[in-house]
Design an enzyme around this catalytic site. Structure first.
Site, PDB file in Angstrom:
ATOM      1  CB  SER A 187      -1.387   0.289   1.200  1.00 27.20           C
ATOM      2  OG  SER A 187      -1.192   1.162   1.018  1.00 27.20           O
ATOM      3  CE1 TYR A 210      -4.250  -2.347   5.088  1.00 27.93           C
ATOM      4  CE2 TYR A 210      -3.560  -0.123   4.545  1.00 27.93           C
ATOM      5  CZ  TYR A 210      -4.290  -1.394   4.483  1.00 27.93           C
ATOM      6  OH  TYR A 210      -3.946  -1.567   2.866  1.00 27.93           O
TER       7      TYR A 210
END
Length: 269
Positions: free
Chosen positions: A141, A154
Site C-alpha cells: 500500500s 495498517y
C-alpha cells in the site's frame, strides 16, 4: 529475463472473492493462467470461477479457506496438493485495515490485522515459494511508505510487506521468478466498507481495481521488473514526501492531513 508464458502457469490468489483479488484473477485469466482462488466466501468464489472458466477456457479451482488459522500456509499447501495441483505463481492479496486512534483500537482486531496482513502472507509465501516459477505478487500500500496516524497498525503492516517483498526480489534474482510489491492508493473496493470509514481517502482520487492490476502486470512484463511499484501518478507523488523530508516532518505532515480529512468528514464536505 524472458517474458512469462502465463498459459503454462497455475496462479493462486488469496482474497480472491472481491476487489483487487477478483481483478487479479481476471487479469491472469485473460493471459491464459489456470487459477486457484482462495477466500472465505465460497459462493463468491464459485461465481467468479464459473465466469472465468467459461470466458477464458481455463481451469479454475475454488478453495474456501480461512487464512487467519495457525500455520495457514502449510495447511493451504496441503489442501492444494491434495487436489493434485501445483501452484507456480502466487498473489498475496488478502488483508484488511483498521482506522482509529491507536489507544482506541480494539486489541483483538489489531492482532487479527497483523496476523492476516503479515504472518499469513509470510506463511503462505514460505509454503509455496520453492515451487514458484512465474510470479510472486504481494499487495502492499502507499501507506507502507509513510506513517499514517489513525491507521498506524495498517500502515506498519504494509511497510513490512513492502520491505519483505523487496528483499525477496533480490534473493530471487537469477531464478526466473519475478517478485513484485504493488502499492495501491485508495481504490474502489470493499476495503472502506470493512474499515468502517472512508476518512483515509477523503479528498484523494480513487483508482479502479483494473487500473491497479494493469500497473502490476505491466511491471511484471518489463525485461527487468522492479522490486516494487506504486499504482497511479498521484499516489507515486505522495510517496515522494517520505523520501525527501525527515521522518519528523513526514509524520507531522500526514498527521495534519488526517486531521483535515476527519474535520472535513464531520463538517459534511
Amino acid at each position: 529475463m524472458s517474458k512469462i508464458d502465463y498459459r503454462t502457469q497455475t496462479t493462486l490468489i488469496t482474497g480472491a472473492s472481491a476487489g483487487l483479488g477478483a481483478e487479479f484473477a481476471r487479469g491472469f485469466a485473460e493471459r491464459g493462467s489456470n487459477l486457484v482462488l482462495v477466500a472465505r466466501r465460497a459462493d463468491r468464489l464459485e461465481t467468479l470461477a464459473d465466469e472465468l472458466s467459461a470466458k477464458h477456457k481455463i481451469t479454475v479451482t475454488v478453495v474456501p479457506f480461512d487464512l487467519t488459522v495457525p500455520a495457514a500456509g502449510e495447511a493451504l499447501a496441503k489442501e492444494v496438493a491434495r487436489r493434485g495441483i501445483t501452484v507456480t505463481s502466487l498473489v498475496n492479496n488478502a488483508g484488511f485495515g483498521t482506522h482509529a486512534p491507536f489507544r482506541q483500537d480494539d486489541p483483538e482486531r489489531m492482532q487479527q490485522e497483523i496476523g492476516l496482513n503479515v504472518s499469513s502472507l509470510v506463511d503462505v509465501t514460505r509454503a509455496f515459494i520453492d515451487q514458484l516459477t512465474g510470479v510472486l505478487v504481494n499487495v502492499a500500500s502507499t501507506l507502507g511508505y509513510q506513517p499514517w496516524p489513525n491507521a498506524a497498525v495498517y500502515g506498519a503492516t504494509k511497510a513490512f510487506v513492502l520491505s519483505f517483498t523487496e528483499a525477496l526480489w533480490q534473493e530471487s534474482r537469477g531464478t526466473g521468478l519475478r517478485v513484485l510489491a504493488i502499492s495501491p492508493g485508495p481504490t474502489r473496493t470493499e476495503f472502506f466498507d470493512a474499515l468502517g470509514s472512508d476518512d483515509m481517502a477523503r479528498g484523494v482520487p480513487k483508482q479502479t481495481p483494473r487500473q491497479v492490476v494493469t500497473t502490476a502486470l505491466r511491471a511484471l512484463d518489463r525485461r527487468n521488473p522492479p522490486p516494487s511499484v506504486v499504482s497511479g501518478t498521484f499516489n507515486w507523488v505522495g510517496t515522494l514526501v517520505s523520501r525527501f523530508t525527515t521522518r519528523r516532518v513526514t509524520a507531522l505532515a500526514f498527521g495534519a492531513m488526517t486531521q483535515w480529512q476527519m474535520g472535513s468528514s464531520r463538517s459534511g464536505h
